[in-house]
Design a protein around this motif. Structure first.
Motif, PDB file in Angstrom:
ATOM      1  N   ASP A  14     120.809  94.845 138.306  1.00  0.00           N
ATOM      2  CA  ASP A  14     120.583  94.727 136.842  1.00  0.00           C
ATOM      3  C   ASP A  14     121.568  95.336 136.031  1.00  0.00           C
ATOM      4  OD1 ASP A  14     118.071  93.616 137.265  1.00  0.00           O
ATOM      5  OD2 ASP A  14     117.040  95.345 136.911  1.00  0.00           O
ATOM      6  N   SER A  15     122.087  96.614 136.659  1.00  0.00           N
ATOM      7  CA  SER A  15     123.450  97.283 135.927  1.00  0.00           C
ATOM      8  C   SER A  15     124.520  96.393 136.006  1.00  0.00           C
ATOM      9  CB  SER A  15     123.514  98.678 136.476  1.00  0.00           C
ATOM     10  OG  SER A  15     123.878  98.576 137.663  1.00  0.00           O
ATOM     11  N   LEU A  16     124.905  95.764 137.413  1.00  0.00           N
ATOM     12  CA  LEU A  16     126.052  95.106 137.633  1.00  0.00           C
ATOM     13  C   LEU A  16     125.975  93.759 136.574  1.00  0.00           C
ATOM     14  CD1 LEU A  16     126.313  95.217 141.298  1.00  0.00           C
ATOM     15  CD2 LEU A  16     128.187  95.880 139.582  1.00  0.00           C
ATOM     16  N   ALA A  17     124.570  93.100 136.521  1.00  0.00           N
ATOM     17  CA  ALA A  17     124.695  91.955 135.612  1.00  0.00           C
ATOM     18  C   ALA A  17     124.930  92.256 134.310  1.00  0.00           C
ATOM     19  CB  ALA A  17     123.379  91.443 135.732  1.00  0.00           C
ATOM     20  N   CYS A  18     124.905  93.375 133.650  1.00  0.00           N
ATOM     21  CA  CYS A  18     125.225  93.826 132.405  1.00  0.00           C
ATOM     22  C   CYS A  18     126.527  93.491 131.870  1.00  0.00           C
ATOM     23  CB  CYS A  18     124.924  95.080 132.252  1.00  0.00           C
ATOM     24  SG  CYS A  18     123.424  96.006 132.009  1.00  0.00           S
ATOM     25  N   LEU A  19     127.555  93.378 132.992  1.00  0.00           N
ATOM     26  CA  LEU A  19     128.830  92.942 133.005  1.00  0.00           C
ATOM     27  C   LEU A  19     128.756  91.508 132.296  1.00  0.00           C
ATOM     28  CD1 LEU A  19     130.295  94.375 136.012  1.00  0.00           C
ATOM     29  CD2 LEU A  19     130.940  94.963 133.768  1.00  0.00           C
ATOM     30  N   GLY A  20     127.999  90.591 132.848  1.00  0.00           N
ATOM     31  CA  GLY A  20     128.105  89.269 132.493  1.00  0.00           C
ATOM     32  C   GLY A  20     127.268  89.021 131.035  1.00  0.00           C
ATOM     33  N   ALA A  21     126.189  90.027 130.816  1.00  0.00           N
ATOM     34  CA  ALA A  21     125.643  89.789 129.557  1.00  0.00           C
ATOM     35  C   ALA A  21     126.568  90.377 128.627  1.00  0.00           C
ATOM     36  CB  ALA A  21     124.343  90.713 129.568  1.00  0.00           C
ATOM     37  N   ILE A  22     127.175  91.413 128.926  1.00  0.00           N
ATOM     38  CA  ILE A  22     128.156  92.050 127.673  1.00  0.00           C
ATOM     39  C   ILE A  22     129.291  90.977 127.529  1.00  0.00           C
ATOM     40  CG2 ILE A  22     130.076  93.648 127.511  1.00  0.00           C
ATOM     41  CD1 ILE A  22     128.287  95.525 129.013  1.00  0.00           C
ATOM     42  N   GLU A  23     129.605  90.473 128.531  1.00  0.00           N
ATOM     43  CA  GLU A  23     130.714  89.114 128.095  1.00  0.00           C
ATOM     44  C   GLU A  23     130.090  88.277 127.561  1.00  0.00           C
ATOM     45  OE1 GLU A  23     134.103  87.872 131.193  1.00  0.00           O
ATOM     46  OE2 GLU A  23     132.094  86.931 132.043  1.00  0.00           O
ATOM     47  N   GLN A  24     128.968  87.676 127.810  1.00  0.00           N
ATOM     48  CA  GLN A  24     127.986  86.396 126.941  1.00  0.00           C
ATOM     49  C   GLN A  24     128.164  86.787 125.642  1.00  0.00           C
ATOM     50  OE1 GLN A  24     124.906  84.227 128.917  1.00  0.00           O
ATOM     51  NE2 GLN A  24     123.752  85.144 126.937  1.00  0.00           N
ATOM     52  N   LEU A  25     127.589  88.075 125.358  1.00  0.00           N
ATOM     53  CA  LEU A  25     127.351  88.441 124.223  1.00  0.00           C
ATOM     54  C   LEU A  25     128.544  88.905 123.100  1.00  0.00           C
ATOM     55  CD1 LEU A  25     124.310  91.004 124.949  1.00  0.00           C
ATOM     56  CD2 LEU A  25     124.041  88.821 123.580  1.00  0.00           C
ATOM     57  N   GLY A  26     129.697  89.316 123.909  1.00  0.00           N
ATOM     58  CA  GLY A  26     130.856  89.373 123.212  1.00  0.00           C
ATOM     59  C   GLY A  26     131.068  90.829 122.558  1.00  0.00           C
ATOM     60  N   TRP A  27     130.139  91.821 123.562  1.00  0.00           N
ATOM     61  CA  TRP A  27     130.135  93.137 122.911  1.00  0.00           C
ATOM     62  C   TRP A  27     131.258  93.764 123.544  1.00  0.00           C
ATOM     63  CZ3 TRP A  27     124.502  95.101 124.151  1.00  0.00           C
ATOM     64  CH2 TRP A  27     123.608  94.529 123.147  1.00  0.00           C
ATOM     65  N   VAL A 154     118.523  92.712 127.727  1.00  0.00           N
ATOM     66  CA  VAL A 154     117.568  92.556 126.655  1.00  0.00           C
ATOM     67  C   VAL A 154     117.838  91.550 125.610  1.00  0.00           C
ATOM     68  CG1 VAL A 154     116.003  93.461 124.980  1.00  0.00           C
ATOM     69  CG2 VAL A 154     116.208  94.645 127.224  1.00  0.00           C
ATOM     70  N   ASP A 155     119.129  91.683 125.120  1.00  0.00           N
ATOM     71  CA  ASP A 155     119.780  91.150 123.810  1.00  0.00           C
ATOM     72  C   ASP A 155     119.993  89.780 124.316  1.00  0.00           C
ATOM     73  OD1 ASP A 155     120.812  92.712 121.227  1.00  0.00           O
ATOM     74  OD2 ASP A 155     119.845  94.079 122.912  1.00  0.00           O
ATOM     75  N   ALA A 156     120.573  89.651 125.670  1.00  0.00           N
ATOM     76  CA  ALA A 156     120.667  88.283 126.108  1.00  0.00           C
ATOM     77  C   ALA A 156     119.425  87.357 126.833  1.00  0.00           C
ATOM     78  CB  ALA A 156     121.774  88.311 127.244  1.00  0.00           C
ATOM     79  N   GLY A 157     118.436  88.102 126.916  1.00  0.00           N
ATOM     80  CA  GLY A 157     117.451  87.560 127.334  1.00  0.00           C
ATOM     81  C   GLY A 157     117.270  87.218 128.857  1.00  0.00           C
ATOM     82  N   TRP A 158     118.076  88.035 129.627  1.00  0.00           N
ATOM     83  CA  TRP A 158     118.233  88.031 131.154  1.00  0.00           C
ATOM     84  C   TRP A 158     117.007  88.718 131.708  1.00  0.00           C
ATOM     85  CZ3 TRP A 158     123.892  88.156 133.210  1.00  0.00           C
ATOM     86  CH2 TRP A 158     124.528  87.254 132.604  1.00  0.00           C
ATOM     87  N   THR A 159     116.309  87.964 132.701  1.00  0.00           N
ATOM     88  CA  THR A 159     115.373  88.440 133.297  1.00  0.00           C
ATOM     89  C   THR A 159     115.717  89.169 134.989  1.00  0.00           C
ATOM     90  OG1 THR A 159     114.972  86.635 134.585  1.00  0.00           O
ATOM     91  CG2 THR A 159     113.682  86.828 132.485  1.00  0.00           C
ATOM     92  N   GLU A 160     115.005  89.900 135.500  1.00  0.00           N
ATOM     93  CA  GLU A 160     115.632  90.516 136.801  1.00  0.00           C
ATOM     94  C   GLU A 160     115.886  89.219 137.600  1.00  0.00           C
ATOM     95  OE1 GLU A 160     113.812  94.220 138.545  1.00  0.00           O
ATOM     96  OE2 GLU A 160     111.956  93.273 137.412  1.00  0.00           O
ATOM     97  N   ALA A 161     115.397  88.190 137.812  1.00  0.00           N
ATOM     98  CA  ALA A 161     115.665  86.909 138.372  1.00  0.00           C
ATOM     99  C   ALA A 161     117.147  86.322 137.918  1.00  0.00           C
ATOM    100  CB  ALA A 161     114.600  85.758 138.351  1.00  0.00           C
ATOM    101  N   ASP A 162     117.401  86.415 136.606  1.00  0.00           N
ATOM    102  CA  ASP A 162     118.598  86.070 136.116  1.00  0.00           C
ATOM    103  C   ASP A 162     119.640  86.928 136.609  1.00  0.00           C
ATOM    104  OD1 ASP A 162     117.668  83.950 134.533  1.00  0.00           O
ATOM    105  OD2 ASP A 162     117.213  85.309 133.006  1.00  0.00           O
ATOM    106  N   CYS A 163     119.405  88.129 136.654  1.00  0.00           N
ATOM    107  CA  CYS A 163     120.386  89.106 137.277  1.00  0.00           C
ATOM    108  C   CYS A 163     120.878  88.967 138.607  1.00  0.00           C
ATOM    109  CB  CYS A 163     119.875  90.735 137.020  1.00  0.00           C
ATOM    110  SG  CYS A 163     119.701  90.921 135.223  1.00  0.00           S
ATOM    111  N   ARG A 164     119.754  88.718 139.505  1.00  0.00           N
ATOM    112  CA  ARG A 164     119.948  88.490 140.700  1.00  0.00           C
ATOM    113  C   ARG A 164     121.010  87.286 141.027  1.00  0.00           C
ATOM    114  NH1 ARG A 164     116.806  89.374 146.135  1.00  0.00           N
ATOM    115  NH2 ARG A 164     118.256  88.006 147.535  1.00  0.00           N
ATOM    116  N   ARG A 165     120.648  86.278 140.328  1.00  0.00           N
ATOM    117  CA  ARG A 165     121.346  84.948 140.618  1.00  0.00           C
ATOM    118  C   ARG A 165     122.906  85.357 140.007  1.00  0.00           C
ATOM    119  NH1 ARG A 165     117.768  82.237 138.597  1.00  0.00           N
ATOM    120  NH2 ARG A 165     118.335  82.267 136.390  1.00  0.00           N
ATOM    121  N   TRP A 166     122.926  85.885 138.962  1.00  0.00           N
ATOM    122  CA  TRP A 166     124.395  85.989 138.416  1.00  0.00           C
ATOM    123  C   TRP A 166     125.243  87.051 139.259  1.00  0.00           C
ATOM    124  CZ3 TRP A 166     127.524  90.543 137.520  1.00  0.00           C
ATOM    125  CH2 TRP A 166     128.556  90.339 136.762  1.00  0.00           C
TER     126      TRP A 166
END
Length: 267
Positions: A14-27, A154-166
């Motif tokens: 989950d914490s590693l997938a934050c990198l992808g979510a941050i990138e997607q959100l443009g944060w 949460v803001d990107a709507g990524w679930t735990e399954a999404d995080c593992r896949r990323w």
């Protein structure tokens, strides 16, 4: 001066997938911080497969995001805190433990997380925006979020399954999800019986240290009153073929029953 945006990294999916979510959100992302915990001055709290993974993950993060992960550690190791003397406040107040060492953390509310991990993260700049890895399908954890603590997942709507896949797609999936290697501290009192069994089998030098701590602790390793030595005895009988590790109805009384049976055989 704009406040820093800091990702608190545990190396879990989950914490590693934050990198992808941050990138997607443009944060914005300025720093990545990992609170490192050590068992002793020379022994890390992570098992070797996890230590190797962290090094590899750091290289990928540096190459892709251009940020060097900061590994910070507190003043004390787990062993330091284990042998600290209980005072007249906190958990030891009005108890028989005043004047003795802390030993194994009480359950619930163990001292280890707050003293060795959270205490270090609390030293981040007060005005910083902290990113944490809470997935969109973990509403029970949303209460920790605030105006200074956000979850990109949460803001990107990524679930735990999404995080593992990323993580799988980006070669950042920790060995705790792909093998028997355990995440977190190898000496943790919350780990399963099977993880304790693996630790004893694969890392006898670490198991020996746990037995030493167990001898010194005024508190039992497990909340149900069982000690590391109890588990050592159980696993020894399994090694001898006298107990099955696959027994779904194991009872601690079986250890005494087996011991009495063997004594009768030698009479």
């Amino acid at each position: 001066m704009m406040p820093e945006h800091i990702l608190s990294l545990s190396y879990g999916k989950d914490s590693l997938a934050c990198l992808g979510a941050i990138e997607q959100l443009g944060w914005p992302l300025d720093r990545i911080v990992h609170a490192e915990v050590w068992a002793t001055d020379t022994i890390p709290a992570d098992l070797p497969p996890m230590v190797e993974f962290k090094t590899r993950a750091d290289e990928i993060i540096k190459q892709r995001w251009g940020i060097e992960v900061e590994h910070v550690r507190g003043k004390y190791t787990y062993q330091d805190c284990f042998y600290m003397i209980c005072g007249n406040n906190g958990r030891a107040a009005k108890s028989k433990y005043v004047g003795s060492i802390y030993g194994w953390p009480f359950q619930p509310g163990p001292w280890c997380n707050s003293r060795l991990k959270q205490h270090v993260l609390e030293k981040l700049p007060k005005d910083a925006m902290q990113y944490v890895g809470i997935a969109a399908d973990e509403p029970s954890r949303f209460h920790v979020l605030s105006d200074k603590k956000h979850s990109p997942l949460v803001d990107a709507g990524w679930t735990e399954a999404d995080c593992r896949r990323w993580c799988e797609e980006n070669n950042l999936l920790s060995p705790i999800y792909t093998s028997s290697a355990r995440g977190g501290c190898w000496y943790c009192h919350n780990q399963s019986v099977n993880q304790l069994r693996i630790l004893r089998h694969n890392y006898p030098e670490l198991w020996a240290l746990m037995l030493k701590w167990d001898e010194d602790s005024p508190v039992t390793f497990k909340a149900d009153g069982h000690t590391v030595h109890d588990y050592d005895r159980r696993f020894e009988l399994e090694d001898m073929g006298l107990l099955s590790p696959d027994d779904k109805v194991f009872r601690w009384s079986m250890l005494d029953d087996e011991l009495n049976y063997r004594m009768e055989e030698f009479r």
